[in-house]
Design a protein around this motif. Structure first.
Motif, short mmCIF file in Angstrom:
data_model
loop_
_atom_site.label_atom_id
_atom_site.label_comp_id
_atom_site.label_asym_id
_atom_site.label_seq_id
_atom_site.Cartn_x
_atom_site.Cartn_y
_atom_site.Cartn_z
N ARG A 151 0.84 -1.20 0.00
CA ARG A 151 0.00 0.00 0.00
C ARG A 151 0.88 1.26 0.00
N LEU A 152 1.93 1.25 0.83
CA LEU A 152 2.82 2.41 0.90
C LEU A 152 3.63 2.57 -0.38
N LEU A 153 3.99 1.47 -1.01
CA LEU A 153 4.76 1.54 -2.26
C LEU A 153 3.95 2.15 -3.40
N ARG A 154 2.65 2.16 -3.27
CA ARG A 154 1.80 2.77 -4.30
C ARG A 154 1.89 4.30 -4.28
N ASP A 155 2.43 4.85 -3.19
CA ASP A 155 2.58 6.31 -3.08
C ASP A 155 3.95 6.69 -3.64
N PRO A 156 3.99 7.31 -4.81
CA PRO A 156 5.28 7.64 -5.44
C PRO A 156 6.07 8.71 -4.69
N ASP A 157 5.42 9.44 -3.78
CA ASP A 157 6.12 10.48 -3.03
C ASP A 157 6.95 9.93 -1.87
N LEU A 158 6.70 8.69 -1.49
CA LEU A 158 7.46 8.08 -0.40
C LEU A 158 8.69 7.36 -0.95
N THR A 159 9.84 7.59 -0.33
CA THR A 159 11.05 6.86 -0.73
C THR A 159 11.04 5.49 -0.05
N LEU A 160 11.88 4.59 -0.54
CA LEU A 160 11.97 3.27 0.08
C LEU A 160 12.48 3.40 1.51
N GLN A 161 13.38 4.34 1.75
CA GLN A 161 13.90 4.58 3.10
C GLN A 161 12.77 5.02 4.03
N GLN A 162 11.91 5.91 3.57
CA GLN A 162 10.79 6.37 4.39
C GLN A 162 9.83 5.22 4.70
N ILE A 163 9.57 4.40 3.71
CA ILE A 163 8.68 3.25 3.91
C ILE A 163 9.29 2.28 4.91
N ALA A 164 10.60 2.03 4.77
CA ALA A 164 11.29 1.13 5.71
C ALA A 164 11.17 1.67 7.14
N GLU A 165 11.33 2.98 7.30
CA GLU A 165 11.21 3.58 8.63
C GLU A 165 9.77 3.49 9.15
N MET A 166 8.80 3.73 8.28
CA MET A 166 7.40 3.67 8.68
C MET A 166 7.01 2.27 9.16
N LEU A 167 7.65 1.26 8.58
CA LEU A 167 7.35 -0.13 8.94
C LEU A 167 8.31 -0.69 9.97
N SER A 168 9.12 0.19 10.57
CA SER A 168 10.03 -0.16 11.67
C SER A 168 11.14 -1.14 11.28
N PHE A 169 11.60 -1.05 10.05
CA PHE A 169 12.77 -1.83 9.66
C PHE A 169 14.01 -1.04 10.04
N SER A 170 15.09 -1.74 10.35
CA SER A 170 16.31 -1.06 10.77
C SER A 170 16.90 -0.22 9.65
N ASP A 171 16.74 -0.69 8.42
CA ASP A 171 17.23 0.08 7.28
C ASP A 171 16.51 -0.37 6.00
N GLN A 172 16.81 0.32 4.92
CA GLN A 172 16.17 0.04 3.63
C GLN A 172 16.52 -1.35 3.13
N SER A 173 17.73 -1.79 3.39
CA SER A 173 18.17 -3.11 2.94
C SER A 173 17.36 -4.22 3.60
N SER A 174 17.13 -4.10 4.91
CA SER A 174 16.32 -5.11 5.62
C SER A 174 14.91 -5.16 5.06
N PHE A 175 14.35 -3.98 4.80
CA PHE A 175 13.02 -3.92 4.22
C PHE A 175 12.99 -4.60 2.86
N GLY A 176 13.99 -4.31 2.02
CA GLY A 176 14.05 -4.91 0.69
C GLY A 176 14.15 -6.42 0.74
N LYS A 177 14.99 -6.93 1.63
CA LYS A 177 15.15 -8.38 1.76
C LYS A 177 13.84 -9.04 2.23
#
Length: 159
Positions: free
Chosen positions: A107-133
């Motif tokens: 749902r968050l990825l559908r918002d083009p204004d949010l960066t992957l880093q912001q989404i990772a933070e919103m979902l409480s991942f330690s970093d963008q890499s953890s979120f991606g994995k």
């Protein structure tokens, strides 16, 4: 679900999550539905726990990912919560939490204004890499590729 190379893995995972939620809704409807529920109808403890769990998951899925948090919030042990969820849904509580996090991420990825880093933070991942994995493990596609596919699909639909 385990075949990450499947061409329609994303759609299959989405359908799986949708079916899971639909089954939970059906179970709740059977208990509470069919018009106005009677006030004197006693609910089973496990049904009450499932209802309260669904509410907690909806409210806290972005920040809380541990079974312990949900069990403590419901004033039960994590073993008992796991047993009830498995009994009622035929999947583990961990699978439900992961599925809901993937759905929220989608749902968050559908918002083009949010960066992957912001989404990772919103979902409480330690970093963008953890979120991606995590996202790739669950869906078989990276968050960036998911976004690109979504954008491509939207462009195709507009033409």
């Amino acid at each position: 679900l385990s075949n990450k190379d499947h061409h329609f893995a994303e759609e299959i995972n989405y359908a799986y999550f949708y079916i899971l939620l639909t089954d939970m809704a059906d179970m709740m409807w059977r208990t509470y539905g069919k018009g106005a529920p009677s006030r004197n109808q006693d609910m089973k403890r496990s049904d009450t726990i499932m209802k309260d769990l669904a509410t907690l998951l909806t409210q806290h899925i972005r920040k809380e990912t541990s079974v312990e948090f949900y069990a403590e919030s419901l004033c039960i042990s994590k073993q008992y919560l796991s047993l009830i969820v498995k009994e009622k849904t035929r999947v583990t509580i961990g699978t439900i939490i992961s599925s809901m996090r993937v759905e929220e991420a989608s749902r968050l990825l559908r918002d083009p204004d949010l960066t992957l880093q912001q989404i990772a933070e919103m979902l409480s991942f330690s970093d963008q890499s953890s979120f991606g994995k995590f996202f790739k493990k669950q869906t078989g596609i990276s968050p960036l590729k998911y976004r690109q596919k979504l954008r491509k699909t939207l462009l195709t639909l507009r033409q």
